[in-house]
Design a protein around this motif. Structure first.
Motif, short mmCIF file in Angstrom:
data_model
loop_
_atom_site.label_atom_id
_atom_site.label_comp_id
_atom_site.label_asym_id
_atom_site.label_seq_id
_atom_site.Cartn_x
_atom_site.Cartn_y
_atom_site.Cartn_z
N LEU A 62 4.78 5.27 -5.48
CA LEU A 62 4.93 5.19 -7.01
C LEU A 62 3.96 6.08 -7.80
O LEU A 62 4.22 6.75 -8.87
CB LEU A 62 4.68 3.60 -7.58
CG LEU A 62 5.70 2.82 -6.97
CD1 LEU A 62 5.46 1.56 -7.57
CD2 LEU A 62 6.98 3.12 -7.86
N GLU A 63 2.70 6.62 -7.17
CA GLU A 63 1.65 7.24 -7.66
C GLU A 63 2.21 8.68 -7.40
O GLU A 63 1.93 9.44 -8.63
CB GLU A 63 0.27 6.99 -6.91
CG GLU A 63 -0.23 5.76 -7.26
CD GLU A 63 -1.52 5.56 -6.76
OE1 GLU A 63 -2.08 6.76 -5.96
OE2 GLU A 63 -2.15 4.44 -6.57
N ASN A 74 1.03 -1.16 -0.01
CA ASN A 74 -0.12 0.06 0.10
C ASN A 74 0.76 1.39 -0.07
O ASN A 74 0.51 2.21 -0.92
CB ASN A 74 -1.04 0.16 1.10
CG ASN A 74 -1.98 -1.12 1.13
OD1 ASN A 74 -2.63 -1.55 -0.12
ND2 ASN A 74 -2.75 -1.54 2.03
N VAL A 75 1.90 1.38 0.90
CA VAL A 75 2.81 2.48 0.93
C VAL A 75 3.51 2.60 -0.37
O VAL A 75 3.58 3.55 -0.87
CB VAL A 75 3.74 2.31 2.22
CG1 VAL A 75 4.74 3.54 2.31
CG2 VAL A 75 2.92 2.39 3.22
N PRO A 110 9.21 9.83 -14.34
CA PRO A 110 9.26 8.31 -14.61
C PRO A 110 10.22 7.59 -14.44
O PRO A 110 10.65 6.51 -13.73
CB PRO A 110 8.66 8.16 -15.86
CG PRO A 110 8.02 9.52 -16.47
CD PRO A 110 8.42 10.51 -15.59
N GLU A 111 11.56 8.39 -14.26
CA GLU A 111 12.78 7.79 -14.12
C GLU A 111 12.85 7.74 -12.49
O GLU A 111 13.35 6.65 -12.18
CB GLU A 111 13.89 8.82 -14.67
CG GLU A 111 15.36 8.40 -14.39
CD GLU A 111 16.32 9.35 -14.88
OE1 GLU A 111 17.61 8.96 -14.77
OE2 GLU A 111 15.96 10.41 -15.22
N MET A 112 12.51 8.78 -11.76
CA MET A 112 12.67 8.39 -10.40
C MET A 112 11.60 7.44 -9.93
O MET A 112 11.87 6.65 -8.90
CB MET A 112 12.24 9.79 -9.70
CG MET A 112 12.77 9.75 -8.27
SD MET A 112 12.29 11.49 -7.22
CE MET A 112 12.84 12.65 -8.43
N GLN A 113 10.62 7.11 -10.38
CA GLN A 113 9.58 6.26 -10.31
C GLN A 113 10.18 4.85 -10.45
O GLN A 113 10.03 3.86 -9.57
CB GLN A 113 8.35 6.34 -11.28
CG GLN A 113 7.02 5.67 -10.71
CD GLN A 113 5.96 5.86 -11.63
OE1 GLN A 113 6.13 5.74 -12.87
NE2 GLN A 113 4.56 6.07 -11.10
#
Length: 270
Positions: A244-245, A238-239, A251-254
Motif C-alpha cells: 500500500l505504501e 506487513n506485506v 490512490p485509485e490503485m491503492q
C-alpha cells in the motif's frame, strides 16, 4: 434433411446474414464460412469493417440497413447493446419468416418480441479480437430460441463449430456474462495495472507470463478458492502495508489493492 425434390440438404445450406462486423462477428463469420456455410451478406455501419469481413467470407456488404437482403434464413446480429436496441426495428423490417438471433450475453431474448416471429440467442462465451483467431472447438455456445425447432437448428449450427453446446435461458446467460466480466475483463485490467507498475520500475511485462499461465492452468484442476495464494489470503499485514505504501503514488490503485485484499481474506474465512 430433405428438400421438396428429395435432394439431401445439410445444415450448412442455411444462408446467413451478419449484422455487425466487430470482433465477435468477424471470428464467428470466418469460422462458419470455413465450415461451408454461405454468408449471404455483411452489414456494418463503417465501410472499412464491412468490406474487410465480406472479402474474407466472399460476401457482398452494405453500410445501410435498408439495403440488407430480406431472403436469408438466418440473421446473426452482433452489435453493441445500445445500438441493437436502437436499430432493431430496422433490422427486423421485412424479415418475416426468417430467424433472427443476437450474440449478447447481457440482452434477454425477449428484446425481439414484437419485432420478429422467430428469434433466439446464439452466444459464444469467449473474448474475441479481430487480430487473433480462436479455436471454436473449445468455446461453449449457449442457445435459446422462441421455438423448439429453432433451438434444434441453432444447436446444430453451433455443433459444427464447438463440442460444447448448451441450453441457457436469458437469466442464466446474464449470470454467465457477469461471471465472464470478472473472469476476463477484470482480470485483464489487472494485467494492465501490473504492466504500468512494471514499466515504472523498467521491467518488461513478459516476466509475468509464466505466472499468468500457471495461474490459469491451476483452475483447470483446482477450485479457484483452493488455488488462491498470496499475502491477502494469509492476511500478512506487513506485506500488505508495504504494498500500500508503494502504491501511494496512485490512490485509485491503492484503494483497489486494499479492497481486493479484504475481499480475498473475507471469503477465505467464510
Amino acid at each position: 434433411m430433405l428438400n421438396v425434390n428429395g435432394a439431401k440438404r445439410s445444415i450448412e445450406d442455411t444462408p446467413i446474414v451478419f449484422i455487425g462486423a466487430g470482433n465477435l462477428a468477424t471470428n464467428l463469420a470466418k469460422a462458419l464460412y470455413r465450415k461451408g456455410f454461405i454468408i449471404k451478406q455483411v452489414y456494418s455501419r463503417t465501410q472499412e469493417s464491412a468490406r474487410a469481413l465480406a472479402d474474407v467470407v466472399e460476401a457482398p456488404y452494405t453500410t445501410h440497413l435498408q439495403e440488407v437482403v430480406t431472403d436469408a434464413k438466418l440473421y446473426i446480429v452482433s452489435l453493441k447493446d445500445s445500438a441493437f436496441t436502437e436499430l432493431l426495428p430496422l433490422i427486423a423490417a421485412n424479415k418475416n419468416g426468417a430467424l433472427l438471433v443476437h450474440t449478447a450475453g447481457s440482452l434477454p431474448m425477449s428484446v425481439f418480441q414484437g419485432h420478429a416471429e422467430r428469434y433466439g440467442v446464439f452466444y459464444p462465451m469467449q473474448t474475441f479480437s479481430k487480430l487473433r483467431e480462436v479455436d471454436f472447438r473449445e468455446i461453449p455456445f449457449f442457445i435459446e430460441a422462441s421455438r423448439e425447432e429453432d433451438t434444434v437448428l441453432l444447436k446444430g449450427i453451433a455443433s459444427t463449430l464447438s463440442q460444447k453446446v448448451y441450453d441457457a435461458n436469458s437469466e442464466q446467460r446474464k449470470s454467465l456474462h457477469l461471471a465472464a466480466v470478472f473472469t476476463c475483463n477484470f482480470t485483464n485490467h489487472m494485467y494492465a495495472l501490473a504492466a504500468e507498475l512494471l514499466k515504472r520500475y523498467n521491467l518488461p511485462f513478459d516476466v509475468m507470463l509464466p505466472l499468468i499461465d500457471e495461474t490459469a492452468r491451476k483452475v483447470h484442476e483446482l477450485d479457484p478458492h483452493v488455488a488462491q495464494t498470496g499475502p491477502a489470503i494469509r492476511y500478512d499485514v506487513n506485506v500488505i502495508n508495504s504494498h500500500l505504501e508503494m502504491l501511494a503514488f496512485d490512490p485509485e490503485m491503492q484503494r483497489l489493492y486494499e479492497q481486493i485484499s479484504q475481499s480475498i481474506h473475507h471469503r477465505s474465512t467464510e
